[in-house]
Design a protein around this motif. Sequence first.
Motif, short mmCIF file in Angstrom:
data_model
loop_
_atom_site.label_atom_id
_atom_site.label_comp_id
_atom_site.label_asym_id
_atom_site.label_seq_id
_atom_site.Cartn_x
_atom_site.Cartn_y
_atom_site.Cartn_z
N GLY A 9 -1.99 -74.67 -19.55
CA GLY A 9 -1.78 -75.52 -20.71
C GLY A 9 -1.11 -76.82 -20.30
O GLY A 9 -0.75 -77.03 -19.14
N ALA A 10 -0.93 -77.71 -21.27
CA ALA A 10 -0.30 -79.00 -21.01
C ALA A 10 0.37 -79.49 -22.28
O ALA A 10 -0.07 -79.19 -23.40
N HIS A 11 1.42 -80.26 -22.08
CA HIS A 11 2.13 -80.90 -23.20
C HIS A 11 2.83 -82.13 -22.65
O HIS A 11 3.64 -82.04 -21.73
N THR A 17 0.98 -73.24 -15.59
CA THR A 17 0.13 -72.07 -15.41
C THR A 17 0.98 -70.81 -15.65
O THR A 17 2.15 -70.76 -15.24
N TRP A 18 0.37 -69.84 -16.33
CA TRP A 18 1.03 -68.56 -16.61
C TRP A 18 0.42 -67.46 -15.73
O TRP A 18 -0.76 -67.49 -15.42
N VAL A 64 5.63 -74.95 -13.87
CA VAL A 64 5.51 -76.19 -14.65
C VAL A 64 5.57 -77.37 -13.70
O VAL A 64 6.45 -77.44 -12.83
N GLN A 65 4.63 -78.31 -13.85
CA GLN A 65 4.59 -79.50 -12.99
C GLN A 65 4.36 -80.74 -13.83
O GLN A 65 3.65 -80.70 -14.84
N ALA A 66 4.99 -81.83 -13.41
CA ALA A 66 4.76 -83.12 -14.05
C ALA A 66 3.41 -83.66 -13.59
O ALA A 66 3.05 -83.55 -12.42
N ASP A 135 1.96 -71.44 -26.46
CA ASP A 135 0.87 -71.19 -25.54
C ASP A 135 0.94 -69.78 -24.97
O ASP A 135 -0.11 -69.17 -24.67
N PHE A 136 2.13 -69.25 -24.84
CA PHE A 136 2.30 -67.91 -24.29
C PHE A 136 1.65 -66.85 -25.19
O PHE A 136 1.23 -65.79 -24.70
#
Length: 292
Positions: A9-11, A17-18, A64-66, A135-136
């Motif tokens: 997902g993204a925000h 990524t999960w 989580v990544q920018a 998203d989870f």
Amino acid sequence: MTGYASGQGAHGRYGWTWDLRAVNGRGLDLRLRVPDWIEGLEPALRARLTKALGRGNVTVSLKVQAQDGGAAAQLDTDQLDRVLAAMTEIESRAMALGLSLAPANAADVLALRGVFEPGAQDEDTADLGKALAADFEAVLSSFQSMRRREGAALAEVLTGQLDRIAELTDAAATAAEARRPETEANFRAALQRVMDNTDTVEESRIAQELAVLAVKSDVTEEIDRLRSHVAAARDLIAGGSPAGRKLDFLAQEFNREANTLCSKAQSSALTSVGLELKSVIEQMREQVQNVE
């Protein structure tokens, strides 16, 4: 039950990524590896999983990544110093015990929690946390779907084993009835032998003792309880709600009755049925460990 699901997902400027997976466990053991700079995320996920799951060793990993190439990564030097100090202490203790540890490289150290994280400590992460929690839900839904499919297959296996236990219980009842004439004849012969060889023991006392032996060889209660346990297990499986612990208890009770049946058998046919019962019950106990 085992299960696996993943998602992406993204925000805003962040993507993620999960990875959600579980293996069998007697209780619920949650292990979450999520960024600690996102305030409130871990307790929210833990509460959601506790509500949704009953058993299993469950691991949740979130990366989580920018996405904009900004200053999204940050080295926590304080945490790094603590980690290196701990590694030094571990190596010293291992050497003192004559143990040799494999050397760690920089990538291993950076992978440790808190050493190298996206540099969002100075940002308001509330919106990001809400987006991740929402998203989870999709990941958890996919995970639950996989577990339900496995559960349906497992229910078929357990139902087949219960069918076999029911068949063997009926066979035990038949074998017990078939041995009745022989058992009664043996008791009468034993009573006659005692009466022929004693002048001091009252006949009523001997009859009482033989009656006690007859009761101890009666397996009617064990057969009735086995049938009752089969019915209870079928109801639990058909109920659809988490029943792993209850089925585990019933499996122990099945085994108890089978053991008693074997100890009272006094005939090869009934002993054979009892031993096969124990084998099927043990197989069922192993499968029950997979049930939530």
